[in-house]
Enzyme design. Structure first.
Site, PDB file in Angstrom:
ATOM      1  CB  THR A 185      -0.912   0.041   1.249  1.00  0.00           C
ATOM      2  OG1 THR A 185      -0.114   0.319   2.403  1.00  0.00           O
ATOM      3  CG2 THR A 185      -1.668  -1.268   1.441  1.00  0.00           C
TER       4      THR A 185
ATOM      5  N   GLY B 215       2.980  -1.117   4.757  1.00  0.00           N
ATOM      6  CA  GLY B 215       2.275   0.098   5.161  1.00  0.00           C
ATOM      7  C   GLY B 215       3.303   1.214   5.228  1.00  0.00           C
TER       8      GLY B 215
ATOM      9  CB  VAL C 245       8.009  -0.240   8.289  1.00  0.00           C
ATOM     10  CG1 VAL C 245       8.027   1.286   8.280  1.00  0.00           C
ATOM     11  CG2 VAL C 245       7.368  -0.771   9.567  1.00  0.00           C
ATOM     12  CE  LYS C 246       5.494   0.610  -0.746  1.00  0.00           C
ATOM     13  NZ  LYS C 246       4.345   1.006  -1.547  1.00  0.00           N
ATOM     14  CB  VAL C 247      11.259   3.699   4.878  1.00  0.00           C
ATOM     15  CG1 VAL C 247      12.130   4.918   5.085  1.00  0.00           C
ATOM     16  CG2 VAL C 247      10.757   3.164   6.215  1.00  0.00           C
TER      17      VAL C 247
END
Ligand code: E4P
Length: 218
Positions: free
Chosen positions: A27, A57, A83-85
């Site tokens: 996402t 996310g 965790v998307k960074v």
């Protein structure tokens, strides 16, 4: 090659899962906005429960400390949460800190080999080169994927390559031919992967002959 679904639409994800084609989900804030749910943590949890695989996310803080705090909070939502960074200087610090905590990170918005090399060195579990957006500006998105795979192979870097910003079936073919670990695919592209006019024509022929046979029996 694993198929991730690039969507925050629960129903669309459920449909693709029912075909056995959903190994994970990605996402981003735009996809969250498109899904129209403001309770984004609850939505991410529902997606994780449904998919039982990696679900990215994205953090929305732009500074390293903010990204780390947000990433730690997101990671607690579910064991499947990745965790998307974003790949910025602050993002590199956040990736290193989150990876140091044992949190899986997907480095997003990657458009160059150097960005991919740096996020792997920082400890990202996944890297997301955006092929469609590169193609849009006249660059070769798949060449970037090929180069990143080669560089990772040169140094035995274990970061998995997610081919992102997929727009059409040839992106999926090329990703698979290059041996990318994962392609994250918008749900509307999945039906295009199975469609073929000769399949439709062949099936229509079989059904017509079958109907004639039934008629003969009657
Ligand atoms: C990747 O994780 C992103 O969510 C996505 O692939 C972006 O694609 P777009 O260029 O279609 O927005």
């Amino acid at each position: 090659m694993k198929f991730f679904i690039d969507s925050a639409d629960l129903k669309a994800i459920q449909d693709v899962k029912a075909m056995g084609m959903c190994d994970g989900v990605t996402t981003n804030p735009s996809l969250m906005a498109k899904a129209g749910r403001t309770d984004t943590d609850a939505l991410l949890k529902e997606i994780c429960r449904l998919v039982q695989g990696p679900v990215s996310g994205e953090v929305t803080a732009l500074d390293a400390d903010g990204m780390v705090a947000e990433g730690r909070r997101l990671a607690k939502l579910d064991d499947h949460l990745v965790v998307k960074v974003p790949t910025t200087l602050a993002g590199l610090k956040a990736i290193a800190a989150l990876a140091g905590d044992g949190i899986a990170v997907n480095a997003t918005l990657v458009f160059s080999v150097n960005q991919a090399l740096l996020v792997a060195k920082a400890g990202a579990a996944y890297v997301s080169p955006f092929v469609g957006r590169l193609d849009d500006v006249g660059e070769d998105g798949m060449q970037l994927v090929s180069d990143v795979l080669e560089v990772y192979d040169n140094y035995d870097l274990e970061t998995e390559v997610i081919v992102a910003s997929v727009r059409h079936p040839m992106h999926v073919v090329d990703a698979a031919l290059l041996g990318a670990h994962i392609a994250t695919i918008p749900p509307e592209v999945i039906p295009k992967l199975v469609a073929h006019p000769l399949t439709d024509k062949g099936l229509a022929g079989f059904m017509a002959d079958w109907a004639k046979l039934q008629g003969r029996g009657a």
